[in-house]
Enzyme design. Structure first.
Site, PDB file in Angstrom:
ATOM      1  N   GLY A 244       0.845   1.933  -4.829  1.00  0.00           N
ATOM      2  CA  GLY A 244      -0.147   2.888  -4.351  1.00  0.00           C
ATOM      3  C   GLY A 244       0.285   3.915  -3.320  1.00  0.00           C
ATOM      4  O   GLY A 244       1.266   4.650  -3.497  1.00  0.00           O
TER       5      GLY A 244
ATOM      6  N   ASN B  30       1.137   0.612   6.550  1.00  0.00           N
ATOM      7  CA  ASN B  30       0.308   0.878   5.370  1.00  0.00           C
ATOM      8  C   ASN B  30      -0.179  -0.388   4.670  1.00  0.00           C
ATOM      9  O   ASN B  30      -1.244  -0.378   4.059  1.00  0.00           O
ATOM     10  CB  ASN B  30       1.133   1.738   4.397  1.00  0.00           C
ATOM     11  CG  ASN B  30       0.531   1.772   3.009  1.00  0.00           C
ATOM     12  OD1 ASN B  30      -0.430   2.494   2.770  1.00  0.00           O
ATOM     13  ND2 ASN B  30       1.080   0.984   2.091  1.00  0.00           N
TER      14      ASN B  30
ATOM     15  N   TYR C   2     -13.363  -6.094   5.482  1.00  0.00           N
ATOM     16  CA  TYR C   2     -12.485  -4.922   5.329  1.00  0.00           C
ATOM     17  C   TYR C   2     -12.912  -3.813   6.278  1.00  0.00           C
ATOM     18  O   TYR C   2     -12.089  -3.236   7.007  1.00  0.00           O
ATOM     19  CB  TYR C   2     -12.528  -4.428   3.877  1.00  0.00           C
ATOM     20  CG  TYR C   2     -11.624  -3.236   3.615  1.00  0.00           C
ATOM     21  CD1 TYR C   2     -10.256  -3.405   3.449  1.00  0.00           C
ATOM     22  CD2 TYR C   2     -12.148  -1.948   3.537  1.00  0.00           C
ATOM     23  CE1 TYR C   2      -9.423  -2.315   3.219  1.00  0.00           C
ATOM     24  CE2 TYR C   2     -11.330  -0.851   3.304  1.00  0.00           C
ATOM     25  CZ  TYR C   2      -9.965  -1.043   3.148  1.00  0.00           C
ATOM     26  OH  TYR C   2      -9.151   0.044   2.920  1.00  0.00           O
TER      27      TYR C   2
ATOM     28  N   ILE D 266      -9.253   6.270  -3.303  1.00  0.00           N
ATOM     29  CA  ILE D 266      -7.985   6.725  -3.870  1.00  0.00           C
ATOM     30  C   ILE D 266      -7.621   5.830  -5.058  1.00  0.00           C
ATOM     31  O   ILE D 266      -7.724   4.595  -4.963  1.00  0.00           O
ATOM     32  CB  ILE D 266      -6.854   6.634  -2.809  1.00  0.00           C
ATOM     33  CG1 ILE D 266      -7.292   7.265  -1.473  1.00  0.00           C
ATOM     34  CG2 ILE D 266      -5.571   7.266  -3.333  1.00  0.00           C
ATOM     35  CD1 ILE D 266      -7.684   8.724  -1.527  1.00  0.00           C
TER      36      ILE D 266
ATOM     37  N   PRO E 278      -4.130   0.477  -7.245  1.00  0.00           N
ATOM     38  CA  PRO E 278      -4.660  -0.835  -7.629  1.00  0.00           C
ATOM     39  C   PRO E 278      -5.790  -1.291  -6.690  1.00  0.00           C
ATOM     40  O   PRO E 278      -6.798  -1.843  -7.143  1.00  0.00           O
ATOM     41  CB  PRO E 278      -3.434  -1.743  -7.517  1.00  0.00           C
ATOM     42  CG  PRO E 278      -2.284  -0.823  -7.848  1.00  0.00           C
ATOM     43  CD  PRO E 278      -2.654   0.508  -7.245  1.00  0.00           C
TER      44      PRO E 278
HETATM   45  N1  LIG Z   1      -6.951   2.974  -2.202  1.00  0.00           N
HETATM   46  C1  LIG Z   1      -7.948   3.319  -1.425  1.00  0.00           C
HETATM   47  O1  LIG Z   1      -8.989   3.793  -1.902  1.00  0.00           O
HETATM   48  C2  LIG Z   1      -7.832   3.181   0.085  1.00  0.00           C
HETATM   49  C3  LIG Z   1      -8.880   3.703   0.857  1.00  0.00           C
HETATM   50  C4  LIG Z   1      -8.809   3.588   2.241  1.00  0.00           C
HETATM   51  C5  LIG Z   1      -7.725   2.958   2.838  1.00  0.00           C
HETATM   52  N2  LIG Z   1      -6.732   2.455   2.058  1.00  0.00           N
HETATM   53  C6  LIG Z   1      -5.629   1.770   2.764  1.00  0.00           C
HETATM   54  O2  LIG Z   1      -4.381   2.282   2.364  1.00  0.00           O
HETATM   55  C7  LIG Z   1      -3.388   1.244   2.412  1.00  0.00           C
HETATM   56  C8  LIG Z   1      -2.663   1.166   1.086  1.00  0.00           C
HETATM   57  O3  LIG Z   1      -3.613   0.850   0.079  1.00  0.00           O
HETATM   58  P1  LIG Z   1      -3.356   1.058  -1.485  1.00  0.00           P
HETATM   59  O4  LIG Z   1      -4.597   1.614  -2.045  1.00  0.00           O
HETATM   60  O5  LIG Z   1      -2.068   1.740  -1.721  1.00  0.00           O
HETATM   61  O6  LIG Z   1      -3.284  -0.488  -1.939  1.00  0.00           O
HETATM   62  P2  LIG Z   1      -2.331  -1.262  -2.970  1.00  0.00           P
HETATM   63  O7  LIG Z   1      -3.001  -2.555  -3.190  1.00  0.00           O
HETATM   64  O8  LIG Z   1      -1.999  -0.380  -4.127  1.00  0.00           O
HETATM   65  O9  LIG Z   1      -0.996  -1.479  -2.107  1.00  0.00           O
HETATM   66  C9  LIG Z   1      -0.972  -2.298  -0.976  1.00  0.00           C
HETATM   67  C10 LIG Z   1       0.408  -2.917  -0.847  1.00  0.00           C
HETATM   68  O10 LIG Z   1       0.410  -3.727   0.331  1.00  0.00           O
HETATM   69  C11 LIG Z   1       1.121  -4.915   0.019  1.00  0.00           C
HETATM   70  N3  LIG Z   1       0.728  -6.003   0.923  1.00  0.00           N
HETATM   71  C12 LIG Z   1      -0.423  -6.717   0.936  1.00  0.00           C
HETATM   72  N4  LIG Z   1      -0.381  -7.643   1.904  1.00  0.00           N
HETATM   73  C13 LIG Z   1       0.826  -7.509   2.522  1.00  0.00           C
HETATM   74  C14 LIG Z   1       1.458  -8.168   3.595  1.00  0.00           C
HETATM   75  N5  LIG Z   1       0.870  -9.193   4.247  1.00  0.00           N
HETATM   76  N6  LIG Z   1       2.689  -7.764   3.966  1.00  0.00           N
HETATM   77  C15 LIG Z   1       3.311  -6.748   3.321  1.00  0.00           C
HETATM   78  N7  LIG Z   1       2.770  -6.096   2.287  1.00  0.00           N
HETATM   79  C16 LIG Z   1       1.532  -6.473   1.887  1.00  0.00           C
HETATM   80  C17 LIG Z   1       0.773  -5.219  -1.430  1.00  0.00           C
HETATM   81  O11 LIG Z   1       1.715  -6.098  -2.026  1.00  0.00           O
HETATM   82  C18 LIG Z   1       0.774  -3.815  -2.036  1.00  0.00           C
HETATM   83  O12 LIG Z   1       2.042  -3.476  -2.548  1.00  0.00           O
HETATM   84  C19 LIG Z   1      -4.136  -0.024   2.790  1.00  0.00           C
HETATM   85  O13 LIG Z   1      -4.014  -0.274   4.178  1.00  0.00           O
HETATM   86  C20 LIG Z   1      -5.567   0.300   2.436  1.00  0.00           C
HETATM   87  O14 LIG Z   1      -6.499  -0.461   3.148  1.00  0.00           O
HETATM   88  C21 LIG Z   1      -6.758   2.540   0.704  1.00  0.00           C
END
Ligand SMILES: NC(=O)c1ccc[n+]([C@@H]2O[C@H](COP(=O)([O-])OP(=O)(O)OC[C@H]3O[C@@H](n4cnc5c(N)ncnc54)[C@H](O)[C@@H]3O)[C@@H](O)[C@H]2O)c1
Length: 251
Positions: free
Chosen positions: A17, A87, A154, A189, A192
């Site tokens: 992501g 992240n 969350y 966004i 996954p």
């Molecule tokens: N996608 C959205 O809509 C969205 C919206 C707001 C905020 N965010 C934030 O953006 C960040 C990235 O989210 P994303 O959408 O790319 O999610 P994602 O699930 O695609 O990726 C998250 C990654 O973090 C890794 N991860 C999880 N726990 C972990 C740990 N303890 N140590 C190391 N790695 C770990 C996972 O293996 C994964 O590769 C997150 O902090 C999420 O909360 C995402």
């Protein structure tokens, strides 16, 4: 090109992501990127997509020992750390209201989303200082500004990240550390994680209609904001909240 040339940047959760898109963009703009994740295949795939100036380390951001090892290793191998993108995060289970969420689920969420960011700042700041200064970007969320009935832990975790970021920013600024710290607040966004809160076509369309711009965000939309905050273009920016959400927080 070269907006972050010569910088060494650690991106956690970069096996998927937003983290992957950020690692790729930082590398495209000249940084050496340390890609970390608990997901080894995902992290290795990111490094392969970057092709050059990146390496992968397995890293659980909720584990203090992992942070010590990763930071020591970067200082020994790359000789410096100039940027840190906290992240890594989790969002599930979904839906989870304050009535259905278990204490175990709540604690797991805060352990990764909040303690992981705390540890990143705790161990990252001394390394950034030792490298002449640098920038931390903490991934919060639009959820930090709103009630999130279906994502109760969350939302609480992202509210904590938003506030803690300002604490680190002000503490470092007042102490003359030359370390900036800012939060980024993505809307919905398509990653996954994002797909996880869009379980079917009906929910997807309902959510899309709430976005003033009318489309979901892509990981690259967030990566460009992070790139700016890591770069020296943002040298006067600290303690700020960068909302990237297609306008959702403005209504
Ligand atoms: N996608 C959205 O809509 C969205 C919206 C707001 C905020 N965010 C934030 O953006 C960040 C990235 O989210 P994303 O959408 O790319 O999610 P994602 O699930 O695609 O990726 C998250 C990654 O973090 C890794 N991860 C999880 N726990 C972990 C740990 N303890 N140590 C190391 N790695 C770990 C996972 O293996 C994964 O590769 C997150 O902090 C999420 O909360 C995402």
């Amino acid at each position: 090109m070269n907006r972050v040339a010569g910088k060494v940047v650690l991106v956690t959760g970069a096996g998927s992501g937003i983290g992957r898109a950020t690692a790729k963009l930082l590398a495209d703009e000249g940084a050496t990127v340390i890609v970390t994740d608990i997901n080894r295949p995902g992290g290795l795939e990111t490094v392969q997509q970057i092709g050059g100036k990146a390496r992968f380390e397995e890293h659980d951001t909720a584990r203090e020992a992992d942070w010590k090892r990763i930071i020591d290793d970067i200082l020994a191998r790359e000789g410096a750390l100039h940027g840190l993108v906290n992240n890594a995060g989790i969002a599930g289970p979904f839906p989870a209201t304050f009535e259905t969420e278990t204490l175990e689920q709540w604690r797991r969420m805060l352990s990764i989303n909040v303690e992981g960011v705390f540890l990143g700042c705790k161990y990252g700041v001394p390394a950034l200082r030792q490298s002449g200064g640098g920038s931390i970007v903490n991934l919060s969320s639009l959820a930090a500004f709103l009630g999130t009935p279906d994502l109760s832990a969350y939302g609480a975790s992202k509210g904590a990240v938003r506030q803690f970021t300002k604490t680190v920013a002000i503490d470092c600024a007042r102490k003359g550390y030359k370390v900036r710290c800012n939060s980024v607040h993505p809307g919905v966004i398509l990653t996954p994680m994002g797909e996880g809160i869009l379980p079917n076509d009906k929910a997807r369309e309902r959510t899309r209609q709430r976005i003033p711009i009318g489309v979901f965000g892509a990981p690259e939309d967030i990566a460009y904001g992070i790139l700016y905050l890591i770069s020296d273009e943002a040298r006067f920016v600290t303690g700020a909240e960068l909302v990237i959400d297609g306008g959702m927080n403005a209504i």
